[in-house]
Design an enzyme around this catalytic site. Sequence first.
Site, PDB file in Angstrom:
ATOM      1  N   ASP A   2      34.356  37.613  37.956  1.00 52.61           N
ATOM      2  CA  ASP A   2      35.803  37.372  37.920  1.00 52.61           C
ATOM      3  C   ASP A   2      36.373  37.956  36.616  1.00 52.61           C
ATOM      4  OD1 ASP A   2      38.370  36.157  38.529  1.00 52.61           O
ATOM      5  OD2 ASP A   2      37.300  34.693  39.737  1.00 52.61           O
ATOM      6  N   HIS A   7      37.916  41.557  36.414  1.00 48.12           N
ATOM      7  CA  HIS A   7      39.353  41.824  36.602  1.00 48.12           C
ATOM      8  C   HIS A   7      40.050  41.854  35.233  1.00 48.12           C
ATOM      9  CE1 HIS A   7      39.310  41.192  40.958  1.00 48.12           C
ATOM     10  NE2 HIS A   7      38.799  39.994  40.827  1.00 48.12           N
ATOM     11  N   HIS A  22      35.897  26.725  43.366  1.00 47.10           N
ATOM     12  CA  HIS A  22      36.197  27.804  42.397  1.00 47.10           C
ATOM     13  C   HIS A  22      37.682  27.708  42.055  1.00 47.10           C
ATOM     14  CE1 HIS A  22      35.999  32.186  41.048  1.00 47.10           C
ATOM     15  NE2 HIS A  22      37.282  32.132  41.393  1.00 47.10           N
ATOM     16  N   HIS A  43      41.270  28.621  39.535  1.00 53.64           N
ATOM     17  CA  HIS A  43      41.993  29.469  38.560  1.00 53.64           C
ATOM     18  C   HIS A  43      43.018  28.600  37.849  1.00 53.64           C
ATOM     19  CE1 HIS A  43      40.468  33.564  39.090  1.00 53.64           C
ATOM     20  NE2 HIS A  43      40.111  33.122  40.283  1.00 53.64           N
ATOM     21  N   TYR A  59      47.337  35.893  44.791  1.00 50.84           N
ATOM     22  CA  TYR A  59      45.995  36.225  44.301  1.00 50.84           C
ATOM     23  C   TYR A  59      45.986  36.466  42.801  1.00 50.84           C
ATOM     24  CZ  TYR A  59      42.250  37.306  47.467  1.00 50.84           C
ATOM     25  OH  TYR A  59      41.169  37.211  48.281  1.00 50.84           O
TER      26      TYR A  59
HETATM   27  C1  LIG Z   1      39.403  39.751  44.902  1.00 52.72           C
HETATM   28  C2  LIG Z   1      38.196  38.871  44.918  1.00 52.72           C
HETATM   29  C3  LIG Z   1      38.492  37.623  44.157  1.00 52.72           C
HETATM   30  O1  LIG Z   1      38.571  37.911  42.776  1.00 52.72           O
HETATM   31  C4  LIG Z   1      37.444  36.575  44.436  1.00 52.72           C
HETATM   32  C5  LIG Z   1      37.770  35.362  43.667  1.00 52.72           C
HETATM   33  O2  LIG Z   1      37.206  35.101  42.619  1.00 52.72           O
HETATM   34  C6  LIG Z   1      38.889  34.533  44.101  1.00 52.72           C
HETATM   35  O3  LIG Z   1      39.360  34.671  45.247  1.00 52.72           O
HETATM   36  O4  LIG Z   1      39.324  33.711  43.275  1.00 52.72           O
HETATM   37 MN   LIG Z   2      38.421  33.965  41.260  1.00 50.58          MN
END
Ligand SMILES: CC[C@H](O)CC(=O)C(=O)O
Ligand SMILES: [Mn+2]
Length: 330
Positions: A12, A15, A192, A194, A283
């Site tokens: 991750d 990115h 997971h 963010h 995203y």
């Molecule tokens: C684009 C794939 C993405 O980064 C996978 C991921 O970590 C997410 O969906 O949070």
């Molecule tokens: Mn992610």
Amino acid sequence: MTVNILDVSLRDGSHSVRHAFTADQVREAAKGMNAAGVRYFEVSHGDGLGGSSLQYGLSATDELKLIEAAAGECTTSEVAVLLIPGIGTKGDLQAAVKAGAKMVRVATHVTEADVAAQHIQLGRELGLKTAGFLMMSHMASVEEIVKQASLFESYGAEIVYVTDSAGAMLPKDVTERICALKQTLQCEIGFHAHNNLSMAMANTVAAVEAGATFIDGSLRALGAGAGNTQTEVMVAVLEKMGYETGIDLYELIDTANNVIAPIMQQPQEITGGSLILGHSGVYSSFLLHAQKAAKQFGVHERDILKQIGKLKAVGGQEDLIYEVAQDLAR
Ligand SMILES: CC[C@H](O)CC(=O)C(=O)O
Ligand SMILES: [Mn+2]
């Protein structure tokens, strides 16, 4: 009670550093995580195996070289890879296994688990720890998530992840989803996060309390958007809650400070842009594309992201960011 932590700094985080990891950086980080006792950590392009492209961003170093560098440092840790069917192929997975990968997480949009059947089956045939990863989980109802996760399980996934790709979920959203999966599935459940709405740690705690046993984090929160749950902080929090992580906190803090911090291209913080990711349900990996498009077309990144959220864009639609920016400029 044990919680398995999977660190995603080297995937991750790709990115966040615009896919510029070097083999030396990955080797040092892998060495530190192995010494700290992190059981699994993920290495690959941010968009998973095969992600290096004009659409998603070119990698500075071939990801197979990065996987090899990481695997070479592992005595107890294991290298995981992410595979999004359609971006990565079964051939990419076989090559990753030759390079040393021991675990695969097959990722799909939250309503499209059916595209992962053959990749999950291949993961099991190759003897990998195999998981399904439901991206953009905030976009589906609890019933829909249960249906999709059950598909992953039926293909052979040993873990199914609820993935808050946009950092848009609140603790109650996480609790509802994880509880429903625990009631229906036999396999383990993962989460997971963010941090776009500053909810990553609260959501992680909610996930663990609801029964999730695999949790993602990244050192210094290195990840897309505002980053992920910060692994070293999560270890401390979980310890205080009475969970076993098997991780040496001091070793992990040293790796975060001495290896990951110097790699970071910008502070991993909640900026106006990352806040709008969470608020509009976009995203996290779209942030840097939106910043680039904003510069190119002379518009504000948050207007682009807000519009992308309205359009309910999903992974793979990065080119829409530039179309939206162009429209706004007109
Ligand atoms: C684009 C794939 C993405 O980064 C996978 C991921 O970590 C997410 O969906 O949070
Ligand atoms: Mn992610």
